[in-house]
Design a protein around this motif. Structure first.
Motif, mmCIF file in Angstrom:
data_model
loop_
_atom_site.group_PDB
_atom_site.id
_atom_site.type_symbol
_atom_site.label_atom_id
_atom_site.label_comp_id
_atom_site.label_asym_id
_atom_site.label_seq_id
_atom_site.Cartn_x
_atom_site.Cartn_y
_atom_site.Cartn_z
ATOM 1 N N GLY A 22 0.811 -1.210 0.000
ATOM 2 C CA GLY A 22 0.000 0.000 0.000
ATOM 3 C C GLY A 22 0.844 1.259 0.000
ATOM 4 N N ALA A 23 1.910 1.249 0.786
ATOM 5 C CA ALA A 23 2.801 2.408 0.826
ATOM 6 C C ALA A 23 3.450 2.649 -0.530
ATOM 7 N N ILE A 24 3.856 1.577 -1.175
ATOM 8 C CA ILE A 24 4.455 1.694 -2.515
ATOM 9 C C ILE A 24 3.433 2.257 -3.498
ATOM 10 N N ASP A 25 2.191 1.771 -3.435
ATOM 11 C CA ASP A 25 1.142 2.302 -4.319
ATOM 12 C C ASP A 25 0.945 3.802 -4.100
ATOM 13 N N ILE A 26 0.978 4.230 -2.856
ATOM 14 C CA ILE A 26 0.804 5.659 -2.559
ATOM 15 C C ILE A 26 1.969 6.465 -3.122
ATOM 16 N N VAL A 27 3.185 5.991 -2.914
ATOM 17 C CA VAL A 27 4.367 6.709 -3.413
ATOM 18 C C VAL A 27 4.369 6.746 -4.936
ATOM 19 N N VAL A 28 4.128 5.598 -5.578
ATOM 20 C CA VAL A 28 4.121 5.549 -7.045
ATOM 21 C C VAL A 28 3.005 6.425 -7.603
ATOM 22 N N GLY A 29 1.824 6.361 -6.973
ATOM 23 C CA GLY A 29 0.720 7.200 -7.425
ATOM 24 C C GLY A 29 1.035 8.681 -7.305
ATOM 25 N N THR A 30 1.694 9.050 -6.228
ATOM 26 C CA THR A 30 2.084 10.448 -6.039
ATOM 27 C C THR A 30 3.093 10.887 -7.097
ATOM 28 N N ILE A 31 4.081 10.039 -7.356
ATOM 29 C CA ILE A 31 5.075 10.366 -8.390
ATOM 30 C C ILE A 31 4.396 10.470 -9.756
ATOM 31 N N MET A 32 3.498 9.527 -10.062
ATOM 32 C CA MET A 32 2.771 9.590 -11.336
ATOM 33 C C MET A 32 1.976 10.885 -11.430
ATOM 34 N N PHE A 33 1.321 11.260 -10.345
ATOM 35 C CA PHE A 33 0.506 12.476 -10.347
ATOM 36 C C PHE A 33 1.365 13.702 -10.627
ATOM 37 N N VAL A 51 -3.060 9.454 -17.092
ATOM 38 C CA VAL A 51 -2.026 9.336 -16.055
ATOM 39 C C VAL A 51 -2.568 9.851 -14.718
ATOM 40 N N TYR A 52 -3.271 10.988 -14.738
ATOM 41 C CA TYR A 52 -3.866 11.504 -13.506
ATOM 42 C C TYR A 52 -4.847 10.487 -12.907
ATOM 43 N N THR A 53 -5.679 9.903 -13.758
ATOM 44 C CA THR A 53 -6.648 8.907 -13.293
ATOM 45 C C THR A 53 -5.940 7.709 -12.673
ATOM 46 N N SER A 54 -4.927 7.183 -13.356
ATOM 47 C CA SER A 54 -4.170 6.047 -12.826
ATOM 48 C C SER A 54 -3.494 6.403 -11.515
ATOM 49 N N ALA A 55 -2.948 7.609 -11.434
ATOM 50 C CA ALA A 55 -2.260 8.047 -10.223
ATOM 51 C C ALA A 55 -3.226 8.123 -9.044
ATOM 52 N N ILE A 56 -4.387 8.714 -9.270
ATOM 53 C CA ILE A 56 -5.381 8.852 -8.202
ATOM 54 C C ILE A 56 -5.874 7.472 -7.748
ATOM 55 N N LEU A 57 -6.136 6.583 -8.692
ATOM 56 C CA LEU A 57 -6.563 5.224 -8.338
ATOM 57 C C LEU A 57 -5.480 4.495 -7.554
ATOM 58 N N SER A 58 -4.237 4.667 -7.940
ATOM 59 C CA SER A 58 -3.130 4.032 -7.223
ATOM 60 C C SER A 58 -3.060 4.536 -5.786
#
Length: 133
Positions: A22-33, A51-58
């Motif tokens: 979960g922490a990795i998903d949050i970090v990756v999503g933040t970087i993607m955003f 990309v924004y959509t994928s980032a927010i979902l992540s």
């Protein structure tokens, strides 16, 4: 007074792995955003909106995963059920990929093995006593 049962190591292992995931998903999503509008990334993802959509979902899935992991650590039976359902769906998905695939599905077999181990760890006798306590 309710009986206190020590948390089994298997439950702790599953919860820690889930928390890290979960922490990795949050970090990756933040970087993607933060990188969504980068020219090098956006065209490959059909534009910055995807990309924004994928980032927010992540980020959302990461938060949910962390919450469920904390629930596992505290002995929450609903968290155990959520993880079990997700793992069963993962097994079904992997079996579908194996049947539909022409390639070498070794990764899918590994995914099935890991999902089975997670389910067995969460539903062992010690784990069941812990989640009932």
């Amino acid at each position: 007074m309710a009986e206190h049962t020590a948390r089994p190591a298997g439950v702790t292992v599953v919860a820690v792995i889930a928390w890290l995931s979960g922490a990795i998903d949050i970090v990756v999503g933040t970087i993607m955003f933060l990188q969504a509008s980068a020219i090098a990334v956006a065209p490959e993802w059909a534009g910055a909106g995807a990309v924004y959509t994928s980032a927010i979902l992540s980020i959302i899935l990461g938060i949910i995963t962390v919450v469920v992991a904390v629930g596992l650590l505290s002995g929450n039976a609903a968290a155990r059920l959520i993880v079990t359902v997700v793992q069963v769906l993962s097994i079904i998905s992997s079996l579908f990929v194996i049947v539909a695939s022409w390639g070498d599905p070794i990764g899918e077999w590994l995914s099935i093995l890991i999902a089975l181990i997670v389910v067995l760890l969460l539903w062992s006798r010690r784990a069941s006593r812990f989640f009932r306590a």
